[in-house]
Design a protein around this motif. Structure first.
Motif, PDB file in Angstrom:
ATOM      1  N   LEU A   8       0.844  -1.200   0.000  1.00 48.10           N
ATOM      2  CA  LEU A   8       0.000   0.000   0.000  1.00 48.10           C
ATOM      3  C   LEU A   8       0.878   1.249   0.000  1.00 48.10           C
ATOM      4  CD1 LEU A   8      -3.013   0.753   0.109  1.00 48.10           C
ATOM      5  CD2 LEU A   8      -2.821   0.813   2.599  1.00 48.10           C
ATOM      6  N   PRO A   9       0.856   2.057  -1.088  1.00 48.43           N
ATOM      7  CA  PRO A   9       1.689   3.273  -1.119  1.00 48.43           C
ATOM      8  C   PRO A   9       1.062   4.403  -0.298  1.00 48.43           C
ATOM      9  CG  PRO A   9       0.503   3.021  -3.189  1.00 48.43           C
ATOM     10  CD  PRO A   9       0.167   1.822  -2.359  1.00 48.43           C
ATOM     11  N   TYR A  10       1.903   5.240   0.252  1.00 48.71           N
ATOM     12  CA  TYR A  10       1.438   6.399   0.998  1.00 48.71           C
ATOM     13  C   TYR A  10       2.438   7.545   0.823  1.00 48.71           C
ATOM     14  CZ  TYR A  10       4.876   4.971   4.498  1.00 48.71           C
ATOM     15  OH  TYR A  10       6.043   4.639   5.135  1.00 48.71           O
ATOM     16  N   LYS A  11       1.951   8.752   1.089  1.00 47.93           N
ATOM     17  CA  LYS A  11       2.772   9.947   0.880  1.00 47.93           C
ATOM     18  C   LYS A  11       3.395  10.408   2.200  1.00 47.93           C
ATOM     19  CE  LYS A  11      -0.219  11.662  -2.853  1.00 47.93           C
ATOM     20  NZ  LYS A  11      -1.138  12.741  -3.263  1.00 47.93           N
ATOM     21  N   THR A  12       4.615  10.831   2.102  1.00 51.54           N
ATOM     22  CA  THR A  12       5.272  11.532   3.205  1.00 51.54           C
ATOM     23  C   THR A  12       5.819  12.847   2.661  1.00 51.54           C
ATOM     24  OG1 THR A  12       7.359  10.377   2.792  1.00 51.54           O
ATOM     25  CG2 THR A  12       5.877   9.414   4.428  1.00 51.54           C
ATOM     26  N   TYR A  13       6.055  13.767   3.567  1.00 50.90           N
ATOM     27  CA  TYR A  13       6.443  15.106   3.129  1.00 50.90           C
ATOM     28  C   TYR A  13       7.698  15.563   3.872  1.00 50.90           C
ATOM     29  CZ  TYR A  13       1.545  14.830   1.751  1.00 50.90           C
ATOM     30  OH  TYR A  13       0.357  14.425   1.216  1.00 50.90           O
ATOM     31  N   SER A  14       8.465  16.359   3.170  1.00 46.02           N
ATOM     32  CA  SER A  14       9.650  16.973   3.788  1.00 46.02           C
ATOM     33  C   SER A  14       9.802  18.383   3.241  1.00 46.02           C
ATOM     34  CB  SER A  14      10.904  16.156   3.484  1.00 46.02           C
ATOM     35  OG  SER A  14      11.166  16.141   2.090  1.00 46.02           O
TER      36      SER A  14
ATOM     37  N   ASP B 174       1.170   6.785  12.312  1.00 43.59           N
ATOM     38  CA  ASP B 174       1.138   8.236  12.038  1.00 43.59           C
ATOM     39  C   ASP B 174       1.006   8.540  10.554  1.00 43.59           C
ATOM     40  OD1 ASP B 174       1.362   8.922  14.728  1.00 43.59           O
ATOM     41  OD2 ASP B 174       3.553   8.823  14.675  1.00 43.59           O
ATOM     42  N   ILE B 175       0.240   7.727   9.866  1.00 43.44           N
ATOM     43  CA  ILE B 175      -0.027   7.954   8.442  1.00 43.44           C
ATOM     44  C   ILE B 175      -1.518   8.269   8.304  1.00 43.44           C
ATOM     45  CG2 ILE B 175      -0.029   6.927   6.133  1.00 43.44           C
ATOM     46  CD1 ILE B 175       2.264   5.122   7.110  1.00 43.44           C
ATOM     47  N   LYS B 176      -1.813   9.443   7.803  1.00 40.21           N
ATOM     48  CA  LYS B 176      -3.199   9.867   7.660  1.00 40.21           C
ATOM     49  C   LYS B 176      -3.876   9.118   6.516  1.00 40.21           C
ATOM     50  CE  LYS B 176      -2.136  14.520   9.363  1.00 40.21           C
ATOM     51  NZ  LYS B 176      -2.138  15.968   9.030  1.00 40.21           N
ATOM     52  N   ASN B 177      -5.173   8.933   6.671  1.00 41.05           N
ATOM     53  CA  ASN B 177      -5.925   8.196   5.664  1.00 41.05           C
ATOM     54  C   ASN B 177      -5.876   8.893   4.301  1.00 41.05           C
ATOM     55  OD1 ASN B 177      -7.689   5.874   5.209  1.00 41.05           O
ATOM     56  ND2 ASN B 177      -9.258   7.392   4.761  1.00 41.05           N
TER      57      ASN B 177
ATOM     58  N   THR C 181       7.887  22.302  -0.078  1.00 45.26           N
ATOM     59  CA  THR C 181       7.452  21.004   0.455  1.00 45.26           C
ATOM     60  C   THR C 181       7.588  19.945  -0.631  1.00 45.26           C
ATOM     61  OG1 THR C 181       5.905  22.060   1.974  1.00 45.26           O
ATOM     62  CG2 THR C 181       5.556  19.718   1.483  1.00 45.26           C
ATOM     63  N   GLU C 182       8.340  18.902  -0.325  1.00 45.18           N
ATOM     64  CA  GLU C 182       8.534  17.796  -1.275  1.00 45.18           C
ATOM     65  C   GLU C 182       7.693  16.594  -0.847  1.00 45.18           C
ATOM     66  OE1 GLU C 182      12.688  16.923  -1.495  1.00 45.18           O
ATOM     67  OE2 GLU C 182      13.051  18.475  -2.992  1.00 45.18           O
ATOM     68  N   THR C 183       7.105  15.937  -1.815  1.00 46.12           N
ATOM     69  CA  THR C 183       6.271  14.748  -1.571  1.00 46.12           C
ATOM     70  C   THR C 183       7.047  13.490  -1.963  1.00 46.12           C
ATOM     71  OG1 THR C 183       4.257  16.024  -2.036  1.00 46.12           O
ATOM     72  CG2 THR C 183       4.087  13.607  -2.104  1.00 46.12           C
ATOM     73  N   HIS C 184       7.026  12.496  -1.071  1.00 45.37           N
ATOM     74  CA  HIS C 184       7.701  11.219  -1.320  1.00 45.37           C
ATOM     75  C   HIS C 184       6.683  10.093  -1.251  1.00 45.37           C
ATOM     76  CE1 HIS C 184      11.462  13.440  -0.580  1.00 45.37           C
ATOM     77  NE2 HIS C 184      10.846  13.946   0.489  1.00 45.37           N
ATOM     78  N   ILE C 185       6.904   9.103  -2.090  1.00 41.66           N
ATOM     79  CA  ILE C 185       6.045   7.916  -2.079  1.00 41.66           C
ATOM     80  C   ILE C 185       6.784   6.780  -1.376  1.00 41.66           C
ATOM     81  CG2 ILE C 185       4.848   6.185  -3.457  1.00 41.66           C
ATOM     82  CD1 ILE C 185       3.503   8.867  -3.523  1.00 41.66           C
ATOM     83  N   ASN C 186       6.201   6.305  -0.296  1.00 42.91           N
ATOM     84  CA  ASN C 186       6.723   5.147   0.414  1.00 42.91           C
ATOM     85  C   ASN C 186       5.674   4.036   0.406  1.00 42.91           C
ATOM     86  OD1 ASN C 186       9.324   6.207   1.372  1.00 42.91           O
ATOM     87  ND2 ASN C 186       8.042   7.652   2.482  1.00 42.91           N
ATOM     88  N   TYR C 187       6.044   2.878   0.942  1.00 40.47           N
ATOM     89  CA  TYR C 187       5.130   1.743   0.886  1.00 40.47           C
ATOM     90  C   TYR C 187       4.984   1.094   2.259  1.00 40.47           C
ATOM     91  CZ  TYR C 187       5.632   2.155  -4.161  1.00 40.47           C
ATOM     92  OH  TYR C 187       5.630   2.631  -5.452  1.00 40.47           O
ATOM     93  N   ALA C 188       3.742   0.742   2.531  1.00 40.60           N
ATOM     94  CA  ALA C 188       3.448  -0.071   3.709  1.00 40.60           C
ATOM     95  C   ALA C 188       3.166  -1.492   3.240  1.00 40.60           C
ATOM     96  CB  ALA C 188       2.247   0.485   4.460  1.00 40.60           C
ATOM     97  N   TYR C 189       3.724  -2.475   3.972  1.00 37.28           N
ATOM     98  CA  TYR C 189       3.529  -3.882   3.637  1.00 37.28           C
ATOM     99  C   TYR C 189       2.706  -4.509   4.749  1.00 37.28           C
ATOM    100  CZ  TYR C 189       7.226  -2.940   0.277  1.00 37.28           C
ATOM    101  OH  TYR C 189       7.966  -2.408  -0.757  1.00 37.28           O
ATOM    102  N   ILE C 190       1.499  -4.949   4.382  1.00 37.57           N
ATOM    103  CA  ILE C 190       0.531  -5.402   5.378  1.00 37.57           C
ATOM    104  C   ILE C 190       0.264  -6.899   5.173  1.00 37.57           C
ATOM    105  CG2 ILE C 190      -1.772  -5.047   6.321  1.00 37.57           C
ATOM    106  CD1 ILE C 190      -1.681  -2.238   4.984  1.00 37.57           C
TER     107      ILE C 190
END
Length: 460
Positions: A81-87, A157-160, A103-112
């Protein structure tokens, strides 16, 4: 003035030395001990030969397995499941002479991992041969079902709203892609998604975990709990394992193989285990509390291979291992046989030439080359009987010619037969081998002490 020995004196000294060798118990003991040490050389070469043949067996078994299919390790499915993080990034603008925050947007992944994972494996096994070498191969039909709960990453701490729902996919990892016999797809709430291979550059092909991934999943499926089911048919060899990624993981395995070995981090349930000559049926149940890893990982899944469990399809007959164990008693066989001849020679005053001892010792070492060569074309018991009977008969007939006594040669034949029988029993035993061996050696020592008690060791 120096005096040199005359030829007559030298001849007398030589005759005295020869007479000492023939009549002295000490001289005979030294000679027998020296010959035993010399015969360790061919014994060591025989051990090397056995190891070389056993390595050849490993190579041939690997060749069989590579052609049919290698070990199987099942890992998954896993929701990616990909999700966005910001820096924030600060840059300096030369024109305005000011700092600008971006503000930069990064795509990370959650493995469930799934809440529930149920695997049913029906394994059709058989022995495959190449020359005289055997390997256990099988065709395994995996039926994998389970359930996912609604994905919730707020605990991390990942918003929906930062979850990229329309880019989610399902991962499935496995060894032995070469052995897969059908196309692989997964049904999510009845909707079919096909897997494709993600190339993984890894030189260790045999144990490599390759990754399969579906296309993007309908995001409506992910908004609630959903079920999945899939089927995989493998041609494989030697062993099947899986990693218990479900919060509750169960696996049931049935097979027509009569000699399974259960391996890995978890044992099957004793209450439902069934093993007989027709095959076996076992099942496992692993709870999340039983394993030391989480149901959710961010960015990367750690190596979880240490938690795998499953079945090894054991080929019980290992002739080279038995031959190697038998050869370890070579020193004992030669030493005790020479001891018997030494005691007969000492007690009966029969002269045995060192060359005759050497011939007897070489005949005893031939037992192991016969054993290895015959066992490659027959079972170990038949090879042991043929090699043992051949050597015992040869030495018995030879001892009849040098001892000139039917009584002594019969005694030697019976003693050698008993010794080889004793060693065979030790080889077959596992838990009691040390105990039986120790008792046997004690009885042999007691017999030698009893027989030799009347020898006059001081008349030398």
């Amino acid at each position: 003035m120096e005096h040199s020995n005359t030829p007559q004196q030298e001849k007398q000294q030589s005759n005295r030395f020869t007479y000492w060798l023939k009549t002295s118990i000490t001289a005979r003991m030294l000679m027998v001990g020296f010959l035993v040490i010399v015969l360790l050389i061919p014994l060591s070469y025989i051990n090397v030969l056995i190891k070389e043949r056993s390595y050849r067996q490993i190579d041939v078994v690997n060749e069989i397995n590579e052609k049919w299919g290698s070990n199987i390790l099942v890992y998954g499915p896993v929701l990616k499941l990909p999700y966005k993080t910001y820096s924030e990034k600060t840059t300096y603008n030369e024109k305005t002479k000011t700092y600008i925050k971006e503000t930069e947007t990064h795509i990370n992944y959650a493995y469930i991992f799934p809440e529930k994972l149920d695997v049913v494996s029906d394994v059709k096994s058989k022995s495959m041969y190449l020359g005289n070498f055997e390997s256990a191969v099988f065709t395994s039909d995996f039926k994998i079902t389970g359930e996912y709960k609604t994905s919730d990453l707020t605990s991390k701490d990942i918003k929906n709203e930062d979850i990229v729902w329309d880019k989610a996919s399902i991962l499935f990892k496995t060894t032995n892609l070469k052995g897969i016999k059908t196309e692989i797809a997964v049904k999510l709430n009845g909707i079919v998604y096909n897997f494709e291979t993600n190339f993984n550059d890894n030189s260790n092909y045999k144990n490599r975990l390759d990754e399969l991934e579906t296309g993007f999943i309908d995001q409506e499926i992910l908004k609630g709990s959903f079920t999945f089911n899939m089927q995989v048919v493998y041609d494989g060899s030697e062993q099947i394992q899986m990693i218990p990624v479900g919060k509750t993981t169960t696996m049931t395995m049935t097979s027509n193989w009569a000699d399974p070995g259960f391996i890995g981090a978890y044992s099957p349930n004793d209450e439902t285990r069934s093993i007989n000559q027709e095959g076996f049926k076992v099942d496992w149940k692993v709870l999340s509390i039983n394993r030391a890893f989480s149901q959710l990982y961010l960015n990367k899944i750690p190596n979880l291979n240490q938690f795998a469990f499953g079945t090894k399809f054991v080929v019980l007959v290992d002739e080279y291992q038995k031959s190697e164990r038998s050869s370890k008693y070579g020193f004992l066989v030669i030493g005790l046989t020479f001891l018997i001849f030494f005691l007969i020679q000492t007690m009966s005053k029969i002269h045995i030439h060192p060359f005759q001892y050497l011939m007897i010792g070489l005949a005893l070492t031939m037992f192991y080359t016969l054993l290895v060569s015959i066992s490659e074309h027959s079972n170990f018991l038949k090879a042991y009987l043929v090699a043992g009977i051949s050597v015992v008969t040869l030495i018995t007939l030879y001892s009849k010619s040098i001892l000139k006594s039917l009584k002594f040669s019969a005694f030697i034949g019976i003693s050698l037969s008993a010794l080889y029988a004793f060693i065979y029993v030790i080889i077959q035993l596992e838990n009691y081998a040390l105990l039986v061996g120790s008792i046997g050696l004690f009885l042999i020592l007691a017999s030698v002490m009893f027989v030799s008690r009347k020898i006059d060791w001081h008349n030398d």
